[in-house]
Design a protein around this motif. Sequence first.
Motif, PDB file in Angstrom:
ATOM      1  N   LEU A  77       0.852  -1.072  -0.054  1.00  0.00           N
ATOM      2  CA  LEU A  77       0.184   0.042  -0.029  1.00  0.00           C
ATOM      3  C   LEU A  77       0.918   1.168  -0.072  1.00  0.00           C
ATOM      4  O   LEU A  77       0.486   2.307  -0.624  1.00  0.00           O
ATOM      5  CB  LEU A  77      -0.920   0.019   1.307  1.00  0.00           C
ATOM      6  CG  LEU A  77      -1.934  -1.183   1.490  1.00  0.00           C
ATOM      7  CD1 LEU A  77      -2.597  -0.840   2.713  1.00  0.00           C
ATOM      8  CD2 LEU A  77      -2.786  -1.163   0.232  1.00  0.00           C
ATOM      9  N   ALA A  78       1.641   1.374   1.027  1.00  0.00           N
ATOM     10  CA  ALA A  78       2.830   2.589   1.087  1.00  0.00           C
ATOM     11  C   ALA A  78       3.287   3.399  -0.277  1.00  0.00           C
ATOM     12  O   ALA A  78       2.938   4.556  -0.234  1.00  0.00           O
ATOM     13  CB  ALA A  78       3.871   2.063   1.844  1.00  0.00           C
ATOM     14  N   PRO A  79       3.544   2.786  -1.296  1.00  0.00           N
ATOM     15  CA  PRO A  79       3.923   3.464  -2.602  1.00  0.00           C
ATOM     16  C   PRO A  79       2.741   4.238  -3.088  1.00  0.00           C
ATOM     17  O   PRO A  79       3.158   4.983  -3.975  1.00  0.00           O
ATOM     18  CB  PRO A  79       4.596   2.495  -3.430  1.00  0.00           C
ATOM     19  CG  PRO A  79       4.857   1.255  -2.788  1.00  0.00           C
ATOM     20  CD  PRO A  79       3.693   1.144  -1.308  1.00  0.00           C
ATOM     21  N   HIS A  80       1.586   3.819  -2.960  1.00  0.00           N
ATOM     22  CA  HIS A  80       0.189   4.671  -3.545  1.00  0.00           C
ATOM     23  C   HIS A  80      -0.331   5.516  -2.877  1.00  0.00           C
ATOM     24  O   HIS A  80      -1.408   6.130  -3.159  1.00  0.00           O
ATOM     25  CB  HIS A  80      -0.630   3.281  -3.921  1.00  0.00           C
ATOM     26  CG  HIS A  80      -0.313   2.261  -4.769  1.00  0.00           C
ATOM     27  ND1 HIS A  80       0.052   2.558  -6.007  1.00  0.00           N
ATOM     28  CD2 HIS A  80       0.112   1.051  -4.361  1.00  0.00           C
ATOM     29  CE1 HIS A  80       0.579   1.229  -6.597  1.00  0.00           C
ATOM     30  NE2 HIS A  80       0.693   0.567  -5.691  1.00  0.00           N
ATOM     31  N   LEU A  81       0.301   5.801  -1.560  1.00  0.00           N
ATOM     32  CA  LEU A  81      -0.153   7.002  -0.581  1.00  0.00           C
ATOM     33  C   LEU A  81       0.642   8.207  -0.963  1.00  0.00           C
ATOM     34  O   LEU A  81       1.474   8.354  -1.274  1.00  0.00           O
ATOM     35  CB  LEU A  81       0.183   6.422   0.861  1.00  0.00           C
ATOM     36  CG  LEU A  81      -0.421   5.124   1.246  1.00  0.00           C
ATOM     37  CD1 LEU A  81      -0.291   4.853   2.852  1.00  0.00           C
ATOM     38  CD2 LEU A  81      -1.860   4.961   0.980  1.00  0.00           C
ATOM     39  N   VAL A  82      -0.429   9.281  -0.816  1.00  0.00           N
ATOM     40  CA  VAL A  82       0.205  10.710  -0.955  1.00  0.00           C
ATOM     41  C   VAL A  82       0.915  11.015   0.562  1.00  0.00           C
ATOM     42  O   VAL A  82       0.297  10.569   1.468  1.00  0.00           O
ATOM     43  CB  VAL A  82      -0.706  11.627  -1.233  1.00  0.00           C
ATOM     44  CG1 VAL A  82      -1.259  11.135  -2.865  1.00  0.00           C
ATOM     45  CG2 VAL A  82      -2.134  11.761  -0.397  1.00  0.00           C
ATOM     46  N   PRO A  83       1.571  11.911   0.621  1.00  0.00           N
ATOM     47  CA  PRO A  83       2.106  12.135   1.973  1.00  0.00           C
ATOM     48  C   PRO A  83       0.883  12.762   2.881  1.00  0.00           C
ATOM     49  O   PRO A  83       0.131  13.435   2.268  1.00  0.00           O
ATOM     50  CB  PRO A  83       3.131  13.445   1.683  1.00  0.00           C
ATOM     51  CG  PRO A  83       3.463  13.225   0.116  1.00  0.00           C
ATOM     52  CD  PRO A  83       2.353  12.594  -0.534  1.00  0.00           C
ATOM     53  N   GLY A  84       1.052  12.393   4.063  1.00  0.00           N
ATOM     54  CA  GLY A  84       0.119  13.138   4.976  1.00  0.00           C
ATOM     55  C   GLY A  84      -0.580  11.902   5.885  1.00  0.00           C
ATOM     56  O   GLY A  84      -0.331  10.694   5.915  1.00  0.00           O
ATOM     57  N   ARG A  85      -1.801  12.173   6.274  1.00  0.00           N
ATOM     58  CA  ARG A  85      -2.179  11.258   7.280  1.00  0.00           C
ATOM     59  C   ARG A  85      -3.425  10.061   6.522  1.00  0.00           C
ATOM     60  O   ARG A  85      -4.066  10.631   5.649  1.00  0.00           O
ATOM     61  CB  ARG A  85      -3.179  11.942   8.411  1.00  0.00           C
ATOM     62  CG  ARG A  85      -4.002  11.089   9.279  1.00  0.00           C
ATOM     63  CD  ARG A  85      -4.555  11.945  10.710  1.00  0.00           C
ATOM     64  NE  ARG A  85      -5.543  12.986  10.213  1.00  0.00           N
ATOM     65  CZ  ARG A  85      -6.459  13.416  10.833  1.00  0.00           C
ATOM     66  NH1 ARG A  85      -6.287  12.890  12.303  1.00  0.00           N
ATOM     67  NH2 ARG A  85      -7.373  14.053  10.677  1.00  0.00           N
ATOM     68  N   SER A  86      -3.296   9.138   6.901  1.00  0.00           N
ATOM     69  CA  SER A  86      -4.044   7.995   6.346  1.00  0.00           C
ATOM     70  C   SER A  86      -5.145   7.292   7.338  1.00  0.00           C
ATOM     71  O   SER A  86      -4.727   7.050   8.423  1.00  0.00           O
ATOM     72  CB  SER A  86      -3.145   6.829   5.874  1.00  0.00           C
ATOM     73  OG  SER A  86      -2.453   7.141   4.877  1.00  0.00           O
ATOM     74  N   LEU A  87      -6.170   7.182   6.907  1.00  0.00           N
ATOM     75  CA  LEU A  87      -7.473   6.677   7.791  1.00  0.00           C
ATOM     76  C   LEU A  87      -7.708   5.339   7.083  1.00  0.00           C
ATOM     77  O   LEU A  87      -8.172   5.080   5.856  1.00  0.00           O
ATOM     78  CB  LEU A  87      -8.746   7.897   7.393  1.00  0.00           C
ATOM     79  CG  LEU A  87     -10.029   6.976   8.049  1.00  0.00           C
ATOM     80  CD1 LEU A  87      -9.919   6.953   9.596  1.00  0.00           C
ATOM     81  CD2 LEU A  87     -11.061   8.112   7.479  1.00  0.00           C
ATOM     82  N   GLU A  88      -7.590   4.284   7.989  1.00  0.00           N
ATOM     83  CA  GLU A  88      -7.983   3.010   7.385  1.00  0.00           C
ATOM     84  C   GLU A  88      -9.370   2.646   7.897  1.00  0.00           C
ATOM     85  O   GLU A  88      -9.679   2.762   9.322  1.00  0.00           O
ATOM     86  CB  GLU A  88      -7.129   1.931   8.070  1.00  0.00           C
ATOM     87  CG  GLU A  88      -7.414   0.640   7.411  1.00  0.00           C
ATOM     88  CD  GLU A  88      -6.329  -0.596   7.960  1.00  0.00           C
ATOM     89  OE1 GLU A  88      -7.012  -1.774   7.689  1.00  0.00           O
ATOM     90  OE2 GLU A  88      -5.369  -0.262   8.736  1.00  0.00           O
ATOM     91  N   ILE A  89     -10.024   2.322   7.104  1.00  0.00           N
ATOM     92  CA  ILE A  89     -11.671   2.424   7.291  1.00  0.00           C
ATOM     93  C   ILE A  89     -11.864   0.722   7.386  1.00  0.00           C
ATOM     94  O   ILE A  89     -11.723  -0.052   6.531  1.00  0.00           O
ATOM     95  CB  ILE A  89     -12.654   2.774   6.216  1.00  0.00           C
ATOM     96  CG1 ILE A  89     -12.219   4.469   6.128  1.00  0.00           C
ATOM     97  CG2 ILE A  89     -14.072   2.889   6.505  1.00  0.00           C
ATOM     98  CD1 ILE A  89     -12.756   4.849   4.882  1.00  0.00           C
ATOM     99  N   GLY A  90     -12.323   0.411   8.758  1.00  0.00           N
ATOM    100  CA  GLY A  90     -12.139  -1.075   9.120  1.00  0.00           C
ATOM    101  C   GLY A  90     -10.842  -1.479   9.492  1.00  0.00           C
ATOM    102  O   GLY A  90     -10.419  -2.570   8.813  1.00  0.00           O
ATOM    103  N   ASP A  98     -15.028  16.630   7.233  1.00  0.00           N
ATOM    104  CA  ASP A  98     -14.748  16.503   5.668  1.00  0.00           C
ATOM    105  C   ASP A  98     -13.173  17.043   5.085  1.00  0.00           C
ATOM    106  O   ASP A  98     -12.743  17.965   5.814  1.00  0.00           O
ATOM    107  CB  ASP A  98     -15.738  17.742   4.934  1.00  0.00           C
ATOM    108  CG  ASP A  98     -17.127  17.443   4.852  1.00  0.00           C
ATOM    109  OD1 ASP A  98     -17.365  16.346   5.507  1.00  0.00           O
ATOM    110  OD2 ASP A  98     -17.981  18.456   4.619  1.00  0.00           O
ATOM    111  N   ALA A  99     -12.709  16.373   4.213  1.00  0.00           N
ATOM    112  CA  ALA A  99     -11.636  16.801   3.626  1.00  0.00           C
ATOM    113  C   ALA A  99     -10.407  16.860   4.576  1.00  0.00           C
ATOM    114  O   ALA A  99      -9.395  17.519   4.469  1.00  0.00           O
ATOM    115  CB  ALA A  99     -11.607  18.027   2.630  1.00  0.00           C
ATOM    116  N   SER A 100     -10.407  16.048   5.734  1.00  0.00           N
ATOM    117  CA  SER A 100      -9.564  16.046   6.739  1.00  0.00           C
ATOM    118  C   SER A 100      -8.323  15.128   6.714  1.00  0.00           C
ATOM    119  O   SER A 100      -7.726  15.215   7.519  1.00  0.00           O
ATOM    120  CB  SER A 100     -10.192  15.866   7.947  1.00  0.00           C
ATOM    121  OG  SER A 100     -11.000  14.666   8.162  1.00  0.00           O
ATOM    122  N   VAL A 101      -8.483  13.868   5.721  1.00  0.00           N
ATOM    123  CA  VAL A 101      -7.051  13.037   5.687  1.00  0.00           C
ATOM    124  C   VAL A 101      -6.602  13.018   4.346  1.00  0.00           C
ATOM    125  O   VAL A 101      -7.501  13.599   3.352  1.00  0.00           O
ATOM    126  CB  VAL A 101      -7.712  11.813   6.083  1.00  0.00           C
ATOM    127  CG1 VAL A 101      -8.221  11.783   7.404  1.00  0.00           C
ATOM    128  CG2 VAL A 101      -8.806  11.112   5.272  1.00  0.00           C
TER     129      VAL A 101
END
Length: 248
Positions: free
Chosen positions: A31-44, A95-98
């Motif tokens: 997953l990591a290479p596909h994330l943009v910099p910043g906070r990630s929210l895992e849903i579930g 809204d738009a927080s992650v």
Amino acid sequence: MPESLPFDRVADRYDQTRGGEKRGREVAAVLAPHLVPGRSLEIGVGTGLVSAALVKQHGVPAVGVDLSPAMLTRAHARLGARVAVGDARSLPVRDASVDNALFVAALHAIVDLAAAFTEAHRVVRTGGRVVVLSAPPARDRRDEFAPLLAGLPGSDRLDNPEAVLAAATAAGLRAIEGRQVTVGSLTESPNRLAEIIETRAWSNLWNVDGAVWASTVMPVVRGLRDLPDPDDPRDRPLTFQLSVFERP
């Protein structure tokens, strides 16, 4: 409205039947290479295996929500106060927080794909990503058990690639990438896999009634136990569909 499936009933054995921390590290590496910099929210977020690996191995600020308090008790031990009870269909997030939203083998339990992606679109900032691991187009032929497991109820997964793409784009997300990936493997013997099925460790087996259990599940269990050397472990590749979306 379709109801999500809380995993309280299997929280005490979830990690042991899903590959534990090793699997968490392997998934995070994909997953990591596909994330943009910043906070990630895992849903579930479940027991926090993947988000904890994102934090420790990749330096990703990760938070998570889950419907199951019992699962979150274990996630809290890994992630501390960065987890909270929350329904994917109505996230307790502004809204738009992650910067990223993640669904890691969770959409089949969330059930309502349209609501899940609508909420993911809402909480991710413009230019942010929604990254998904879901059911692959077909079972991996390298998995010796695949022909038998195809006979289980729920084998036709609702989080198939076409359904995921349709729900995400209908929610206003833009597709960036979609492909099948192998994320490590599980090492299980036929007898161990039969035991996992008999104890209903997988959510697709929770609500199977007695008649269907006898006619569809028990033949799979017997088939596994009848395989040669049923106590000898086999490597089972873990194959998923990787889908990456962006909020325009």
